[in-house]
Design an enzyme around this catalytic site. Structure first.
Site, PDB file in Angstrom:
ATOM      1  CG  ASP A  29      -2.140 -48.926  41.752  1.00  0.00           C
ATOM      2  OD1 ASP A  29      -2.036 -48.790  40.524  1.00  0.00           O
ATOM      3  OD2 ASP A  29      -1.370 -48.405  42.582  1.00  0.00           O
ATOM      4  CG  HIS A  77      -1.556 -45.382  47.453  1.00  0.00           C
ATOM      5  ND1 HIS A  77      -1.730 -46.716  47.161  1.00  0.00           N
ATOM      6  CD2 HIS A  77      -1.577 -45.296  48.820  1.00  0.00           C
ATOM      7  CE1 HIS A  77      -1.858 -47.407  48.287  1.00  0.00           C
ATOM      8  NE2 HIS A  77      -1.773 -46.569  49.303  1.00  0.00           N
ATOM      9  CG  HIS A  83      -5.407 -45.559  44.517  1.00  0.00           C
ATOM     10  ND1 HIS A  83      -5.168 -45.876  43.190  1.00  0.00           N
ATOM     11  CD2 HIS A  83      -4.212 -45.740  45.160  1.00  0.00           C
ATOM     12  CE1 HIS A  83      -3.904 -46.240  43.041  1.00  0.00           C
ATOM     13  NE2 HIS A  83      -3.299 -46.155  44.219  1.00  0.00           N
ATOM     14  CG  HIS A 100      -4.807 -50.629  45.770  1.00  0.00           C
ATOM     15  ND1 HIS A 100      -3.770 -51.530  45.646  1.00  0.00           N
ATOM     16  CD2 HIS A 100      -4.223 -49.397  45.858  1.00  0.00           C
ATOM     17  CE1 HIS A 100      -2.625 -50.872  45.652  1.00  0.00           C
ATOM     18  NE2 HIS A 100      -2.872 -49.586  45.786  1.00  0.00           N
ATOM     19  CG  ASP A 102       1.890 -44.331  43.079  1.00  0.00           C
ATOM     20  OD1 ASP A 102       1.186 -44.289  44.105  1.00  0.00           O
ATOM     21  OD2 ASP A 102       1.916 -45.321  42.314  1.00  0.00           O
ATOM     22  CG  HIS A 103      -2.084 -43.692  41.351  1.00  0.00           C
ATOM     23  ND1 HIS A 103      -2.584 -44.384  40.267  1.00  0.00           N
ATOM     24  CD2 HIS A 103      -1.223 -44.533  41.955  1.00  0.00           C
ATOM     25  CE1 HIS A 103      -2.046 -45.593  40.227  1.00  0.00           C
ATOM     26  NE2 HIS A 103      -1.218 -45.698  41.256  1.00  0.00           N
TER      27      HIS A 103
END
Length: 311
Positions: free
Chosen positions: A208, A63, A61, A138, A65-66
């Protein structure tokens, strides 16, 4: 060889102990990267994975942090002289994401980025294995992934073949390939000397997600399940609100799916110095569980090889 290297195991925020999410799978020398959080290329250097053999990046996804490790990684590979295209798979909008990547930093890449949108149920077929996209639950559009190796031919029964009069040599190979042979006027069929097909290995990465039926079904009898375990039970309300899983919930899913091994990742910064509460909760439900640490490496062994080593 099927090796998993945990390059980043933190949740949302980096800590001194944990980088954001990134998992490398080395399958027979081909490198596959699942998510690519900030600092991933340095973790690859520390783990000595190399970059040249990286064929694909699979994003769960968008976000930050990914994905924030991707711009630096692709520019480093370009500086190193890469010319082979790089596949980047992910949920809807991955094409737009790839376009932005290529425009960052006033630097023209020396290789093409081939972006591929995936929907749950899509399958990426490769030589000897496939990657299956899974629906996950998520707070933004997201997918998980299952790496499933192709079924392998059954074991060849050498003793039985000799009993049937087949001389050792090329005829053994023909039978093992599924071809019938003739020996002294008699037809020998492959099924007379070759056992039942044997499964390959299966690794599931949830990304996530809340625990969900789709990940459960994909994980049935998996050799390794890598699951979101951001929080402990005392943070259940926040797990529901942020749409993450607790360690106990991940363990319950692993138990129901009858996986061989569970590794918990995406660990909240709350547990940066001590993740023991997560491990304790999970172990009450599922025994063969580990909390991932940055740079942890683990080999996924064929099931029949495990059985043979225990005899």
């Amino acid at each position: 060889m099927l090796r998993v290297i945990f390059l980043g195991t933190g949740g949302s925020l980096p800590t001194p102990e944990r980088n954001p999410a990134a998992i490398m799978i080395n399958r027979e020398g081909e490198l596959l990267l699942f998510d690519c959080g900030e600092g991933t290329q340095q973790q690859m250097m520390r783990a000595k994975t190399g970059m040249k053999s990286l064929s694909s990046i699979f994003i769960t996804h968008f976000h930050a942090d990914h994905i924030l490790g991707i711009p630096g990684l692709i520019q480093t590979m370009s500086f190193q002289g890469r010319t082979e295209p790089l596949k980047i798979y992910g949920p809807h909008h991955v094409h737009e994401f790839a376009r932005i990547l290529s425009a960052l930093g006033y630097y023209k890449l020396r290789f093409e980025i081939d972006a591929v949108d995936l929907e749950p149920g899509d399958v990426v077929k490769r030589d000897g294995y496939s990657i299956h996209a899974l629906k996950t639950h998520h707070s933004v559009p997201s997918i998980g992934y299952a790496l499933i190796e192709d079924e392998r031919v059954g074991r060849f029964n050498r003793e039985r073949a000799i009993e049937l009069g087949v001389p050792p040599g090329p005829l053994f190979s023909k039978l093992h390939r599924g071809e019938q042979v003739e020996v002294k006027g008699r037809i020998i069929l492959p099924e007379e000397v070759v056992g039942e097909p044997r499964p390959g290995r299966k690794i599931v990465y949830s990304g996530d997600t809340r625990p969900c039926q789709e990940v459960l079904e994909a994980s049935r009898d998996a050799d390794l399940l890598i699951h979101d375990a951001t929080l402990a039970n005392d943070q259940q309300e926040w797990a529901l609100e942020s749409m993450h899983s607790t360690a106990e919930e991940a363990a319950r899913l692993a138990k129901e799916a009858n996986v061989s091994r569970l590794i918990l990742t995406h660990i909240s910064a709350r547990y940066s110095e001590n993740a023991e509460p997560l491990l304790t909760e999970a172990k009450k439900v599922f025994g063969n569980v580990t909390i991932a640490q940055d740079l942890l490496e683990t080999e996924v062994v064929l099931r029949d090889e495990i059985g043979a080593s225990q005899k």
